[in-house]
Design a protein around this motif. Structure first.
Motif, short mmCIF file in Angstrom:
data_model
loop_
_atom_site.label_atom_id
_atom_site.label_comp_id
_atom_site.label_asym_id
_atom_site.label_seq_id
_atom_site.Cartn_x
_atom_site.Cartn_y
_atom_site.Cartn_z
N GLY A 149 29.81 46.59 46.29
CA GLY A 149 31.14 47.20 46.52
C GLY A 149 31.40 47.73 47.93
O GLY A 149 32.61 47.41 48.74
N LEU A 189 23.60 49.52 38.60
CA LEU A 189 24.47 50.14 39.11
C LEU A 189 24.44 50.66 40.91
O LEU A 189 25.30 50.46 41.41
CB LEU A 189 24.42 51.43 38.50
N ALA A 215 29.84 54.08 33.70
CA ALA A 215 29.57 53.56 35.17
C ALA A 215 30.80 53.02 35.36
O ALA A 215 31.40 52.08 34.95
CB ALA A 215 28.43 52.53 34.82
N LYS A 216 31.03 53.30 36.72
CA LYS A 216 32.36 52.93 37.45
C LYS A 216 32.03 51.76 38.35
O LYS A 216 31.02 51.90 39.26
CB LYS A 216 32.95 54.06 38.11
N LEU A 217 32.85 50.62 38.42
CA LEU A 217 32.48 49.56 39.41
C LEU A 217 33.81 49.25 40.07
O LEU A 217 34.89 49.36 39.42
CB LEU A 217 32.14 48.58 38.57
N PHE A 218 33.69 48.90 41.27
CA PHE A 218 34.84 48.33 42.30
C PHE A 218 34.47 47.30 43.13
O PHE A 218 33.42 46.99 43.02
CB PHE A 218 35.20 49.64 43.23
N GLN A 219 35.44 46.71 43.45
CA GLN A 219 35.40 45.45 44.32
C GLN A 219 35.11 44.23 43.49
O GLN A 219 33.97 44.16 42.95
CB GLN A 219 34.53 45.50 45.50
#
Lengths: 214, 214
Positions: A94, A87, B60-64
């Motif tokens: 990101g 993560l 769990a946060k995901l970006f891009q």
């Protein structure tokens, strides 16, 4: 290694920082974008996009700065420029793309040329464009840092990662184009710390041999 | 998993393809960018850039999007979307960034809004801008494929990688904005093959539930 570069390219700057962090020696070959060196057949044959950087690791040709950073990390893992935790790696990548995808490609020479030659945007208009997109990337980085609230010296922990490399290449053009950075204290704290460290400081555009000649 | 998305986002499209290739189920939550859903406080708190996609893998946060593809590859390695060989991985990533960094960020809504509202560019001028940058990315991809001359079904070998995902998200907006694709036969051969495969075809913008509603 051989690095085709120009002093002011933020993409080449990223690669120089990573090479320095990993202690990898490189011979730099300056490509003068103002003179159009990138369009000469011998360079375009190497890099069809006619952009810098191109890196040669022996005979192996590498292109696109973030792809080069990932390659360097995989081939020369020590010291690492990505955290181990999955993560954390995703956050670092990101964060990096806020610069490498969402900001920097908007201000490169080919865009400025299109604004000038096709859309007839004048110099103040071009500067406003550059400041706007650099500022919105800085704001996104500041927001991401506010949310994560890192307590270490860098974006993630106490050693530099790809996030810090791309934070630096967001701030440097902002300074060059006189974007106000006072609104981004979390970003600037990390930038200032990076610049106290030789691998970052020595990679700075102003420290490159072809800067002196321009 | 939960994917915050809009049917026409090329970045969300990339993530859908990867999730499908890896057989990962996802609940999609449509963010209507025309209505300004991305600026609502509850979404901006999740995604400070106010862009799609945002992916949740559990909490769990995901970006891009490209950072998400790399995360999915690391957490769910089978089937792989990157080759094993280091130089092949670098080529695949470099090819992908022609789309994800050098083309797509130039045509997203915030850029089109700036062209309209600040630079007073009219609709034909905006379309020419979009076609120009999509075309130059397609040309770079065509040149990279000509140089590499892949003999397999995809950009690298006979199974899809991040390069193919980003090739598809270069072609789809080109078709939407009526860019002539005849000059890019190597790109189109791979695009057409990708579209015969369910994980790509079912991720297409036109196949999304919120496309029907728009």
């Amino acid at each position: 290694m051989k690095l085709y570069t120009i002093w002011r390219s933020q993409a080449a700057f990223r690669v120089r920082i990573a090479l320095n962090l990993k202690g990898l020696a490189h011979e730099d070959i300056a490509i003068n974008l103002d003179r159009g060196d990138q369009f000469k057949p011998e360079y375009k044959a190497q890099n069809p996009q006619a952009v810098v950087p191109t890196l040669y690791d022996g005979d192996a040709k590498l292109f696109q700065s973030v792809a080069i950073l990932e390659y360097l990390e995989e081939k020369y893992p020590h010291p690492p420029i990505l955290p181990k935790d999955l993560l954390a790696r995703a956050w670092v990548r990101g964060f990096a793309f806020v610069n490498a995808a969402d900001s920097h490609p908007l201000i490169v020479p080919r865009i400025r040329n299109y604004l000038t030659n096709v859309l007839n945007v004048d110099e103040p208009g071009r500067t406003a464009w550059i400041q706007h997109w650099l500022g919105s990337g800085l704001q996104a980085m500041e927001d991401l840092l506010a949310e994560k609230n890192p307590t270490g010296k860098f974006c993630h922990g106490d050693s530099p990662t790809i996030a810090d490399i791309c934070l630096v290449t967001q701030v440097t053009p902002a300074q060059l184009f006189k974007t106000d950075t006072a609104a981004y204290p979390r970003v600037m704290r990390i930038y200032d710390h990076c610049m106290t460290i030789a691998p970052f400081a020595e990679a700075h555009p102003r420290r490159q041999p072809d800067f002196a000649e321009h």
